[in-house]
Scaffold this active site. Structure first.
Site, PDB file in Angstrom:
ATOM      1  N   SER A 136       0.830  -1.213   0.000  1.00 31.83           N
ATOM      2  CA  SER A 136       0.000   0.000   0.000  1.00 31.83           C
ATOM      3  C   SER A 136       0.862   1.260   0.000  1.00 31.83           C
ATOM      4  O   SER A 136       0.511   2.264  -0.623  1.00 31.83           O
ATOM      5  CB  SER A 136      -0.894   0.009   1.244  1.00 31.83           C
ATOM      6  OG  SER A 136      -1.656  -1.170   1.314  1.00 31.83           O
ATOM      7  N   ILE A 161       3.238 -10.242  -8.682  1.00 29.57           N
ATOM      8  CA  ILE A 161       3.202  -9.590  -9.994  1.00 29.57           C
ATOM      9  C   ILE A 161       2.461 -10.452 -11.022  1.00 29.57           C
ATOM     10  O   ILE A 161       2.924 -11.533 -11.408  1.00 29.57           O
ATOM     11  CB  ILE A 161       4.634  -9.249 -10.481  1.00 29.57           C
ATOM     12  CG1 ILE A 161       5.361  -8.429  -9.400  1.00 29.57           C
ATOM     13  CG2 ILE A 161       4.589  -8.504 -11.815  1.00 29.57           C
ATOM     14  CD1 ILE A 161       4.612  -7.202  -8.882  1.00 29.57           C
ATOM     15  N   TYR A 236       4.225   9.841  -9.416  1.00 32.66           N
ATOM     16  CA  TYR A 236       3.071  10.637  -9.857  1.00 32.66           C
ATOM     17  C   TYR A 236       2.425  10.002 -11.086  1.00 32.66           C
ATOM     18  O   TYR A 236       1.202  10.022 -11.233  1.00 32.66           O
ATOM     19  CB  TYR A 236       3.508  12.094 -10.071  1.00 32.66           C
ATOM     20  CG  TYR A 236       4.106  12.617  -8.780  1.00 32.66           C
ATOM     21  CD1 TYR A 236       3.273  12.977  -7.722  1.00 32.66           C
ATOM     22  CD2 TYR A 236       5.489  12.628  -8.570  1.00 32.66           C
ATOM     23  CE1 TYR A 236       3.801  13.374  -6.499  1.00 32.66           C
ATOM     24  CE2 TYR A 236       6.026  13.028  -7.354  1.00 32.66           C
ATOM     25  CZ  TYR A 236       5.179  13.398  -6.320  1.00 32.66           C
ATOM     26  OH  TYR A 236       5.687  13.771  -5.105  1.00 32.66           O
ATOM     27  N   GLU A 245      -6.620   2.187 -13.537  1.00 32.91           N
ATOM     28  CA  GLU A 245      -6.538   0.817 -13.024  1.00 32.91           C
ATOM     29  C   GLU A 245      -7.754   0.502 -12.148  1.00 32.91           C
ATOM     30  O   GLU A 245      -8.347  -0.568 -12.226  1.00 32.91           O
ATOM     31  CB  GLU A 245      -5.241   0.690 -12.219  1.00 32.91           C
ATOM     32  CG  GLU A 245      -4.917  -0.701 -11.804  1.00 32.91           C
ATOM     33  CD  GLU A 245      -3.499  -0.812 -11.216  1.00 32.91           C
ATOM     34  OE1 GLU A 245      -3.344  -1.555 -10.261  1.00 32.91           O
ATOM     35  OE2 GLU A 245      -2.579  -0.146 -11.719  1.00 32.91           O
ATOM     36  N   ARG A 271     -33.445 -25.959 -10.364  1.00 31.09           N
ATOM     37  CA  ARG A 271     -33.389 -26.710  -9.107  1.00 31.09           C
ATOM     38  C   ARG A 271     -34.747 -26.684  -8.406  1.00 31.09           C
ATOM     39  O   ARG A 271     -35.335 -25.611  -8.228  1.00 31.09           O
ATOM     40  CB  ARG A 271     -32.327 -26.073  -8.191  1.00 31.09           C
ATOM     41  CG  ARG A 271     -32.155 -26.751  -6.864  1.00 31.09           C
ATOM     42  CD  ARG A 271     -31.497 -28.096  -7.010  1.00 31.09           C
ATOM     43  NE  ARG A 271     -31.244 -28.733  -5.733  1.00 31.09           N
ATOM     44  CZ  ARG A 271     -30.788 -29.971  -5.612  1.00 31.09           C
ATOM     45  NH1 ARG A 271     -30.539 -30.706  -6.695  1.00 31.09           N
ATOM     46  NH2 ARG A 271     -30.573 -30.483  -4.425  1.00 31.09           N
ATOM     47  N   GLY A 342     -26.776 -24.056  -2.965  1.00 33.45           N
ATOM     48  CA  GLY A 342     -26.674 -25.085  -1.930  1.00 33.45           C
ATOM     49  C   GLY A 342     -25.289 -25.717  -1.965  1.00 33.45           C
ATOM     50  O   GLY A 342     -24.291 -25.041  -2.240  1.00 33.45           O
ATOM     51  N   GLY A 343     -25.243 -27.024  -1.747  1.00 33.78           N
ATOM     52  CA  GLY A 343     -23.962 -27.743  -1.706  1.00 33.78           C
ATOM     53  C   GLY A 343     -23.208 -27.670  -3.018  1.00 33.78           C
ATOM     54  O   GLY A 343     -21.970 -27.663  -3.045  1.00 33.78           O
TER      55      GLY A 343
HETATM   56  C1  LIG Z   1      -3.425 -11.937  -6.927  1.00 36.65           C
HETATM   57  C2  LIG Z   1      -2.728 -10.628  -6.809  1.00 36.65           C
HETATM   58  C3  LIG Z   1      -2.262  -9.988  -7.952  1.00 36.65           C
HETATM   59  C4  LIG Z   1      -1.559  -8.785  -7.836  1.00 36.65           C
HETATM   60  N1  LIG Z   1      -1.022  -8.204  -8.965  1.00 36.65           N
HETATM   61  C5  LIG Z   1      -0.155  -7.162  -8.819  1.00 36.65           C
HETATM   62  C6  LIG Z   1       0.585  -6.660  -9.942  1.00 36.65           C
HETATM   63  O1  LIG Z   1       0.421  -7.127 -11.079  1.00 36.65           O
HETATM   64  N2  LIG Z   1       1.476  -5.658  -9.730  1.00 36.65           N
HETATM   65  C7  LIG Z   1       1.685  -5.116  -8.493  1.00 36.65           C
HETATM   66  O2  LIG Z   1       2.514  -4.218  -8.365  1.00 36.65           O
HETATM   67  N3  LIG Z   1       0.992  -5.564  -7.412  1.00 36.65           N
HETATM   68  C8  LIG Z   1       0.092  -6.576  -7.549  1.00 36.65           C
HETATM   69  N4  LIG Z   1      -0.596  -7.049  -6.451  1.00 36.65           N
HETATM   70  C9  LIG Z   1      -0.332  -6.457  -5.147  1.00 36.65           C
HETATM   71  C10 LIG Z   1      -1.491  -5.678  -4.546  1.00 36.65           C
HETATM   72  O3  LIG Z   1      -1.705  -4.484  -5.241  1.00 36.65           O
HETATM   73  C11 LIG Z   1      -1.133  -5.479  -3.060  1.00 36.65           C
HETATM   74  O4  LIG Z   1      -1.271  -6.748  -2.442  1.00 36.65           O
HETATM   75  C12 LIG Z   1      -2.008  -4.460  -2.371  1.00 36.65           C
HETATM   76  O5  LIG Z   1      -1.757  -3.170  -2.878  1.00 36.65           O
HETATM   77  C13 LIG Z   1      -1.776  -4.449  -0.846  1.00 36.65           C
HETATM   78  O6  LIG Z   1      -0.427  -4.422  -0.523  1.00 36.65           O
HETATM   79  P1  LIG Z   1       0.157  -5.495   0.539  1.00 36.65           P
HETATM   80  O7  LIG Z   1      -0.280  -6.833   0.086  1.00 36.65           O
HETATM   81  O8  LIG Z   1       1.605  -5.257   0.686  1.00 36.65           O
HETATM   82  O9  LIG Z   1      -0.597  -5.169   1.879  1.00 36.65           O
HETATM   83  P2  LIG Z   1      -0.143  -4.090   2.990  1.00 36.65           P
HETATM   84  O10 LIG Z   1       0.109  -2.788   2.349  1.00 36.65           O
HETATM   85  O11 LIG Z   1       0.927  -4.698   3.813  1.00 36.65           O
HETATM   86  O12 LIG Z   1      -1.470  -3.995   3.847  1.00 36.65           O
HETATM   87  C14 LIG Z   1      -1.836  -4.981   4.818  1.00 36.65           C
HETATM   88  C15 LIG Z   1      -3.168  -4.552   5.431  1.00 36.65           C
HETATM   89  O13 LIG Z   1      -3.006  -3.274   6.068  1.00 36.65           O
HETATM   90  C16 LIG Z   1      -3.947  -2.364   5.544  1.00 36.65           C
HETATM   91  N5  LIG Z   1      -3.368  -1.017   5.510  1.00 36.65           N
HETATM   92  C17 LIG Z   1      -2.176  -0.630   4.992  1.00 36.65           C
HETATM   93  N6  LIG Z   1      -2.022   0.691   5.105  1.00 36.65           N
HETATM   94  C18 LIG Z   1      -3.142   1.161   5.702  1.00 36.65           C
HETATM   95  C19 LIG Z   1      -3.599   2.457   6.099  1.00 36.65           C
HETATM   96  N7  LIG Z   1      -2.881   3.565   5.864  1.00 36.65           N
HETATM   97  N8  LIG Z   1      -4.811   2.556   6.697  1.00 36.65           N
HETATM   98  C20 LIG Z   1      -5.569   1.458   6.913  1.00 36.65           C
HETATM   99  N9  LIG Z   1      -5.193   0.211   6.561  1.00 36.65           N
HETATM  100  C21 LIG Z   1      -4.000   0.068   5.963  1.00 36.65           C
HETATM  101  C22 LIG Z   1      -4.258  -2.874   4.151  1.00 36.65           C
HETATM  102  O14 LIG Z   1      -5.503  -2.390   3.679  1.00 36.65           O
HETATM  103  C23 LIG Z   1      -4.266  -4.377   4.394  1.00 36.65           C
HETATM  104  O15 LIG Z   1      -5.502  -4.760   4.915  1.00 36.65           O
HETATM  105  C24 LIG Z   1      -1.366  -8.211  -6.562  1.00 36.65           C
HETATM  106  C25 LIG Z   1      -1.874  -8.841  -5.417  1.00 36.65           C
HETATM  107  C26 LIG Z   1      -2.539 -10.037  -5.534  1.00 36.65           C
HETATM  108  C27 LIG Z   1      -3.027 -10.708  -4.283  1.00 36.65           C
END
Ligand SMILES: Cc1cc2nc3c(=O)[nH]c(=O)nc-3n(C[C@H](O)[C@H](O)[C@H](O)COP(=O)(O)OP(=O)(O)OC[C@H]3O[C@@H](n4cnc5c(N)ncnc54)[C@H](O)[C@@H]3O)c2cc1C
Length: 391
Positions: A136, A161, A236, A245, A271, A342-343
């Protein structure tokens, strides 16, 4: 009878039929194979390139269609109706997340080398922002690109990724100024077959047909010409593109929920329980009414946001709301729909089972619901204003 639309013309609807036909005949029949193999064959991207599906928003000199945004909306809606979140993700990441940075800010040489073959479906693209220790908090990424003469030397790791395992190149977010926070981030294009790149495929709960990788970069040499746009402006660029996105994710979430409702309506007629089709029970009918209402209300807000987007407005608030609402709605709706199977809803042969797994990640990938709320709160509560990054 066809209802009038504020947004779609007959041309858009004709295009819808051609995408729907492609999905029905060339995608859906392969669902089990691709989900089991956890891979989309490269030939499918080439086929979509031939059909012109991968270049809808891009300029004609690069093989694109230069089509208005509503063609993309149609495409994404129909894509999501394949009922395979993994396929939908692989294609949408390629077209709307990875290569749009090159189209918007890349040099002519980068466009020729990466955009043109990506639009043709000859090269598959990924976008890598997330790292094992920074998701994040994008400004906290640590993958470094150190400049040495005509090359960047890249070290670090990315995770989760999409298209990362079998993709050909990646639009990579790196730090080019370690102390700069958001002002030290740049975007560069990296060939995924370069020496020093290693990839590990991740095993996921859902989106099985989409390959998802952890990618490590160990002293990877990348020509300086592979920089997208201006050095240190990457954060940015990313923030601005996240609007698209999130809009893409919202469009697909609504369409995915709608597909689940269609499956459910068919099942309710087939069903029987207590001597009649289960669709005759008021408890179920009222829940279906709620589900249909949720989908239609979400769709109209998403369309409105798409329209604002086409007007060149900064729509950070609306895109965040659309992603938040539509992805949470999709999860709720699919959960409700599964209940009426259901199941059987819990059995893999039923697509609603896959849809349930696939929908779970909608509120995480591309920005979590908590982060969407943070962005919305900054705008609504703190009156933060966002400005366009690309000029
Ligand atoms: C199947 C899949 C495909 C993906 N594909 C890509 C891709 O192609 N390219 C890419 O770059 N990324 C990709 N991602 C990554 C995805 O964008 C990140 O998993 C997501 O942005 C969250 O980051 P994190 O997993 O590090 O969670 P974290 O940032 O560690 O967050 C963990 C928890 O804390 C919460 N949190 C964090 N900060 C705050 C805040 N300020 N306030 C409140 N809550 C907060 C989050 O909401 C979450 O619940 C993918 C993820 C998945 C699962």
């Amino acid at each position: 009878m066809k209802r009038p639309s504020l947004y779609f013309t007959d041309e858009h609807e004709l295009f819808r039929q051609s995408v729907r036909q492609f999905i029905r005949s060339e995608v859906v029949p392969h669902t089990d194979e691709w989900e089991t193999n956890r891979r989309i064959p490269a030939a499918v991207f080439r086929r979509m390139g031939e059909l012109g599906f991968l270049g809808l928003p891009f300029a004609e000199p690069y093989g694109g269609a230069n089509a208005d945004f509503w063609f993309s909306v149609v495409f994404l809606e129909e894509l999501a109706r394949c009922g395979m979140g993994g396929f939908t993700t692989a294609v949408s990441v390629h077209e709307y997340m990875a290569i749009n940075h090159i189209a918007k800010a890349g040099s002519e040489a980068l466009k020729q080398k990466y955009l043109v073959p990506a639009i043709a479906g000859e090269k598959i693209a990924a976008l890598a922002i997330t790292e094992p220790d920074a998701g994040s908090d994008v400004a906290a990424i640590r993958t470094m690109a150190r400049r040495e003469g005509d090359v960047y030397i890249v070290n670090g790791a990315k995770t989760f990724i999409s298209n990362g395992t079998y993709g050909d190149f990646v639009t990579l977010a790196v730090k080019t100024a370690p102390a700069g926070g958001p002002n030290g981030v740049s975007l560069i294009v990296v060939d995924l077959n370069s020496p020093g790149v290693s990839r590990t495929k991740l095993n996921k709960m859902g989106w099985h047909s989409s390959d998802t990788a952890e990618i490590r970069f160990d002293e990877v040499r990348v020509p300086v010409e592979n920089l997208i746009g201006t050095e240190h402006a990457g954060f940015y660029y990313l923030m601005e593109s996240l609007q698209l996105e999130r809009l893409v994710a919202a469009v697909m979430a609504v369409s995915g929920a709608d597909l689940a409702l269609d499956w459910t309506l068919t099942y309710l007629q087939e069903r029987e329980a207590f001597g009649k089709p289960i669709g005759k029970f008021q408890a179920i009918r009222h829940k279906i009414a709620d589900v249909a209402t949720e989908i239609d209300v979400a769709r109209q807000f998403v369309y409105h946001t798409c329209w604002l987007f086409t007007q060149g407005e900064v729509v950070v608030k609306e895109c965040s709301m659309a992603k938040l609402h539509a992805s949470e709605m999709q999860k709720r709706v699919i959960d409700s729909c599964l209940q009426f199977f259901g199941g059987y809803g819990y059995i893999e042969e039923y697509p609603i089972c896959r849809a349930y797994r696939d929908a779970r990640v909608g509120t995480i990938a591309g920005g979590t619901s908590e982060i969407m709320r943070e962005i919305i709160a900054k705008i609504v509560v703190d009156a933060v204003a966002y400005k366009p990054a690309y000029s």
